[in-house]
Design a protein around this motif. Structure first.
Motif, short mmCIF file in Angstrom:
data_model
loop_
_atom_site.label_atom_id
_atom_site.label_comp_id
_atom_site.label_asym_id
_atom_site.label_seq_id
_atom_site.Cartn_x
_atom_site.Cartn_y
_atom_site.Cartn_z
N THR A 37 0.97 -4.58 7.11
CA THR A 37 -0.18 -5.49 7.10
C THR A 37 -0.15 -6.43 8.30
N SER A 54 -8.71 -5.67 1.94
CA SER A 54 -7.70 -4.62 2.05
C SER A 54 -6.30 -5.16 2.33
N THR A 55 -6.21 -6.18 3.18
CA THR A 55 -4.88 -6.74 3.47
C THR A 55 -4.30 -7.41 2.23
N SER A 78 -9.54 0.12 5.39
CA SER A 78 -9.88 0.37 3.99
C SER A 78 -9.22 1.65 3.48
N TRP A 79 -9.19 2.69 4.33
CA TRP A 79 -8.56 3.95 3.92
C TRP A 79 -7.07 3.78 3.70
N PHE A 102 -14.78 -5.15 0.67
CA PHE A 102 -13.57 -4.38 0.37
C PHE A 102 -12.65 -4.34 1.58
N ASN A 103 -13.22 -4.17 2.76
CA ASN A 103 -12.40 -4.12 3.98
C ASN A 103 -11.69 -5.46 4.20
N ALA A 109 -5.62 1.02 2.63
CA ALA A 109 -5.49 0.35 1.34
C ALA A 109 -5.68 1.33 0.19
N ILE A 110 -6.67 2.22 0.30
CA ILE A 110 -6.91 3.21 -0.75
C ILE A 110 -5.71 4.14 -0.88
#
Length: 327
Positions: free
Chosen positions: A225, A45-46, A167-168, A41-42, A170-171
């Motif tokens: 990003t 994220s980009t 990741s946070w 997931f990390n 992106a969330i």
């Protein structure tokens, strides 16, 4: 209601991701370990961040092929700033990255809005210009990890509540876009412009201004990003993220965002990005060359567009049949 959910693109895509994970886990159980899934997931994220911006642009019947070049130029600028002024706070660097990305997105939007140049032509041109500017300001040289400050590199990698900051972010972006597209006038305008531009004009929506705003949002996310990419991988160079715009478009299209505009969802774009993220992370595990990533992305775009076109034709036939019966 349940049948509609089972047939939705998001449900089908989620099932495909789970099936893919199951197939990989059958031979490599460690791939589905929670720690590795967090890493997947990390890593994705980009792509998620860029796909969200691209989705909004595509909703308005445009496309932004300059997102990867925007990312690269912003990343190079903040990396160069860090080398000469390592004491600049991360907040200021983030602000600069977003501002620079927003400016480049605004250039695209103004050219499409005011000069009425086709978006694909505009963004192909600016993509080349931005790459050229990177070479000019860097003289073709790389900026490596030892030239960057610890704070610059550590920010996206810092772990908070079990997840890296990247990741946070992106969330948070996903949640913000859910609200933007579902609860605000600009969000409804994106869909209206893409669904029927002429009708949108009659309701008082400025089509050009709405498309401009979509490019601005895409540019802002690309700029953000850019810093996150360069700091996480601790390197900046001319060809960084080369060809990544193809994966961004693929994530959107696979997620059900129609190239014709007006159709798409945040959940679909997220799942499309995750689908590609799982594939890209799984390729080395199953001993397939990473160079196949572009071929897979291109094939996925063709299949997804064909699927969307077929679905649209089916809907059209149903409407015509209904009209015949009523007549």
């Amino acid at each position: 209601m349940i049948a509609h959910i089972l047939k939705s693109r998001e449900t089908i895509l989620l099932a495909a991701i789970l099936a893919l994970l199951a197939i990989i886990a059958a031979r490599f159980p460690a791939f589905v370990a929670p720690s590795n899934l967090i890493n997947v997931f990390n890593d994705t994220s980009t792509l998620i961040l860029l796909a969200l911006g691209q989705m909004v642009v595509i909703l308005t019947r445009c496309i932004d092929l300059s997102v990867a070049a925007n990312l690269a130029l912003t990343g190079m600028v903040v990396a160069m700033l860090n080398t000469v002024a390592p004491g600049v706070p991360i907040v200021a660097i983030l602000g600069l990255a977003v501002a620079l990305g927003t400016l480049m997105g605004a250039v695209n939007g103004l050219l499409v809005w005011k000069l009425e140049i086709p978006p694909i032509v505009v963004t192909l041109g600016t993509m080349t210009i931005y790459r050229g500017i990177i070479f000019l300001i860097s003289d073709g040289k790389w900026i490596n990890a030892h030239e960057m400050s610890a704070g610059f590199k550590d920010f996206p990698r810092a772990v908070v509540l079990g997840l890296p900051v990247l990741s946070w972010i992106a969330i948070a972006a996903v949640l913000a876009f859910v609200v933007l597209l579902g609860r605000t006038p600009p969000g409804r305008a994106f869909y209206a412009v893409g669904g029927n531009p002429r009708a949108a004009v009659y309701t008082g929506i400025d089509v050009g201004r709405t498309q401009f705003l979509a490019f601005v949002l895409s540019g802002a996310l690309a700029g953000l990003t850019g810093y996150l990419w360069v700091s996480r991988f601790a390197v900046a160079y001319v060809d960084i993220a080369g060809g990544f715009e193809l994966q961004v478009v693929a994530a959107c299209v696979i997620g059900g965002v129609s190239i014709a505009g007006g159709i798409g969802s945040v959940g679909g774009a997220l799942l499309g990005a995750l689908f590609l993220g799982v594939i890209n992370n799984a390729l080395p595990v199953v001993n397939i060359s990473p160079f196949w990533q572009l071929a897979i992305s291109g094939s996925a775009i063709i299949v997804a567009v064909a699927f969307n076109a077929r679905a649209s034709r089916s809907k059209g036939r149903v409407i015509l049949k209904s009209a015949e019966h009523t007549a």
